[in-house]
Design a protein around this motif. Structure first.
Motif, PDB file in Angstrom:
ATOM      1  N   UNK A 249       0.823  -1.214   0.000  1.00 18.96           N
ATOM      2  CA  UNK A 249       0.000   0.000   0.000  1.00 18.96           C
ATOM      3  C   UNK A 249       0.856   1.264   0.000  1.00 18.96           C
ATOM      4  N   UNK A 250       0.412   2.253  -0.768  1.00 20.02           N
ATOM      5  CA  UNK A 250       1.111   3.542  -0.814  1.00 20.02           C
ATOM      6  C   UNK A 250       0.569   4.443   0.295  1.00 20.02           C
ATOM      7  N   UNK A 251       1.467   5.037   1.074  1.00 20.45           N
ATOM      8  CA  UNK A 251       1.027   5.907   2.167  1.00 20.45           C
ATOM      9  C   UNK A 251       2.136   6.887   2.509  1.00 20.45           C
ATOM     10  N   UNK A 252       1.725   7.982   3.112  1.00 20.68           N
ATOM     11  CA  UNK A 252       2.679   9.005   3.549  1.00 20.68           C
ATOM     12  C   UNK A 252       2.949   8.913   5.046  1.00 20.68           C
ATOM     13  N   UNK A 253       2.329   7.948   5.694  1.00 21.34           N
ATOM     14  CA  UNK A 253       2.462   7.797   7.143  1.00 21.34           C
ATOM     15  C   UNK A 253       3.429   6.671   7.475  1.00 21.34           C
ATOM     16  N   UNK A 254       3.925   6.668   8.720  1.00 20.96           N
ATOM     17  CA  UNK A 254       4.806   5.614   9.212  1.00 20.96           C
ATOM     18  C   UNK A 254       4.007   4.684  10.117  1.00 20.96           C
ATOM     19  N   UNK A 255       4.018   3.396   9.774  1.00 21.84           N
ATOM     20  CA  UNK A 255       3.323   2.391  10.572  1.00 21.84           C
ATOM     21  C   UNK A 255       4.362   1.536  11.288  1.00 21.84           C
ATOM     22  N   UNK A 256       4.230   1.435  12.591  1.00 23.70           N
ATOM     23  CA  UNK A 256       5.159   0.674  13.432  1.00 23.70           C
ATOM     24  C   UNK A 256       4.425  -0.528  14.010  1.00 23.70           C
ATOM     25  N   UNK A 257       5.079  -1.673  14.032  1.00 20.31           N
ATOM     26  CA  UNK A 257       4.518  -2.866  14.658  1.00 20.31           C
ATOM     27  C   UNK A 257       5.390  -3.247  15.848  1.00 20.31           C
ATOM     28  N   UNK A 258       4.745  -3.623  16.945  1.00 16.83           N
ATOM     29  CA  UNK A 258       5.486  -3.971  18.157  1.00 16.83           C
ATOM     30  C   UNK A 258       4.704  -4.989  18.975  1.00 16.83           C
ATOM     31  N   UNK A 259       5.226  -5.304  20.140  1.00 23.63           N
ATOM     32  CA  UNK A 259       4.654  -6.345  20.982  1.00 23.63           C
ATOM     33  C   UNK A 259       3.280  -5.976  21.525  1.00 23.63           C
ATOM     34  N   UNK A 260       2.457  -6.994  21.694  1.00 21.62           N
ATOM     35  CA  UNK A 260       1.167  -6.817  22.341  1.00 21.62           C
ATOM     36  C   UNK A 260       1.205  -7.294  23.786  1.00 21.62           C
ATOM     37  N   UNK A 261       1.968  -8.359  24.051  1.00 24.65           N
ATOM     38  CA  UNK A 261       1.912  -9.002  25.366  1.00 24.65           C
ATOM     39  C   UNK A 261       3.031  -8.582  26.313  1.00 24.65           C
ATOM     40  N   UNK A 262       4.040  -7.845  25.821  1.00 29.48           N
ATOM     41  CA  UNK A 262       5.162  -7.434  26.683  1.00 29.48           C
ATOM     42  C   UNK A 262       5.305  -5.912  26.673  1.00 29.48           C
ATOM     43  N   UNK A 263       4.216  -5.248  26.935  1.00 30.90           N
ATOM     44  CA  UNK A 263       4.221  -3.784  26.929  1.00 30.90           C
ATOM     45  C   UNK A 263       5.072  -3.248  28.078  1.00 30.90           C
ATOM     46  N   UNK A 264       5.783  -2.151  27.826  1.00 26.53           N
ATOM     47  CA  UNK A 264       6.649  -1.563  28.843  1.00 26.53           C
ATOM     48  C   UNK A 264       6.856  -0.090  28.537  1.00 26.53           C
ATOM     49  N   UNK A 265       7.470   0.618  29.505  1.00 30.81           N
ATOM     50  CA  UNK A 265       7.809   2.026  29.298  1.00 30.81           C
ATOM     51  C   UNK A 265       8.786   2.176  28.141  1.00 30.81           C
ATOM     52  N   UNK A 266       9.739   1.231  28.032  1.00 33.31           N
ATOM     53  CA  UNK A 266      10.727   1.299  26.950  1.00 33.31           C
ATOM     54  C   UNK A 266      10.053   1.235  25.583  1.00 33.31           C
TER      55      UNK A 266
END
Length: 335
Positions: A205-222
């Motif tokens: 898909x063409x887009x001008x935005x940045x999409x980030x993928x990360x953890x769902x089960x190990x959420x933290x301040x970092x």
């Protein structure tokens, strides 16, 4: 973890063919177990079985678990590889005893028939420079709770410390599963019949935005701080390391960021190879260092930073590490 001693020589095309075939056979095991009792057990922080059967709520809250499917698939893949390639160095996520290893006939010519067979030249290398990493069921938590699009069988092949080839198989994609495999200098292949989903024909898909993928089960301040530093317009939180890296290869996301220890080399070897071969992407740990897959003594990665395009990795690295690595170490120590 299981590791076998080094050996003499191996044809990487034959090794990849066997791994592709075994991933499909392991996928059959994973589907079969899903139709009955899963044999669920909890793991402790070292990956050892605790003898406790967790509740579904405990699984959903992040308890590390293993099922019969994990162990049976590990036994099938490991037992077959050891039989086909005596002396091969192999590192697997699950520990299975000798009685649980199951060798089955494996096809050494599969990628020749399914890929560009006529163009293939044998690639025989010193077996001592090869390590195979097996994740028999990536996304075990998702497997248990029923989110099975995130479930993968992954077999990565490293050569001279680099993720060189690999296969990821999605057992629950379509009737018989979907398999993607690749090798450096040869190409990437996907057996998905839908051109709009196939990795080789899908238009990102063409887009001008940045999409980030990360953890769902190990959420933290970092994790929150890293997401803020990368100025992502959208954050996808989802399980399974293999699925997150495949999100990059498919163009669903631009960057995968996990700034803490936790992932292992069997989580990253196969999908890293696919990301690099399919899109020219780049993956490092969270010290901005390449992962050394030849080091089988230290299997834990210090986080992951991966991007669909290698040039964008440099941009993300500057934002995250321009002020040094110490901030991430301090945040992780406060966990």
């Amino acid at each position: 973890m299981c590791e076998m001693p080094g050996g003499a020589a191996v044809d990487l095309f034959e090794l990849l063919s066997v791994c592709v075939d075994l991933s499909m056979k392991a996928g059959e095991v994973v589907r079969e177990v899903a139709r009955g009792e899963m044999g669920l057990h909890a793991k402790d922080e070292h990956g050892d079985l605790t003898g406790v059967v967790p509740t579904l709520n405990e699984v959903q809250s992040g308890v590390d678990v293993v099922t019969s499917a994990d162990l049976l698939a590990q036994g099938l893949i490991e037992g077959s590889l050891v039989c086909e390639f005596p002396g091969l160095r192999l590192v697997g996520e699950e520990v299975v005893g000798a009685d649980d290893l199951k060798a089955v006939p494996a096809d050494r010519s599969l990628v020749f028939r399914l890929g560009r067979g006529g163009e293939v030249q044998r690639r025989v290398v010193d077996m001592s420079e090869v390590v195979v990493y097996v994740d028999p069921l990536d996304g075990t938590r998702e497997y248990v709770v029923g989110d099975r699009k995130l479930v993968f069988v992954m077999i990565g092949i490293s050569y001279r410390g680099v993720a060189y080839a690999g296969v990821v198989h999605q057992p629950f994609e379509g009737e018989c599963g979907r398999t993607i495999w690749c090798m450096e200098g040869y190409g990437c292949f996907d057996d998905h019949p839908d051109r709009s989903e196939n990795l080789l024909t899908r238009v990102a898909p063409s887009r001008d935005t940045v999409v980030l993928v990360t953890t769902r089960s190990h959420h933290s301040e970092a994790v929150d701080v890293a997401c803020a530093y990368l100025s992502a317009d959208e954050v996808i939180r989802v399980g399974g390391a293999g699925y997150k890296i495949l999100c990059l290869a498919r163009g669903v996301a631009d960057v995968y960021c996990y700034p803490s220890p936790g992932t292992k080399k069997w989580d990253t070897c196969a999908p890293e190879a696919i990301l690099r071969v399919a899109t020219g992407g780049k993956l490092t740990d969270f010290q901005n260092l390449p992962i050394d897959y030849d080091d089988t003594e230290n299997v834990e990665n210090y986080g992951i930073l991966a991007t669909r395009e290698s040039e964008y990795h440099a941009v993300c690295s500057e934002r995250l590490f321009g002020g040094g690595f110490c901030r991430w170490k301090e945040l992780n120590e406060r966990r």
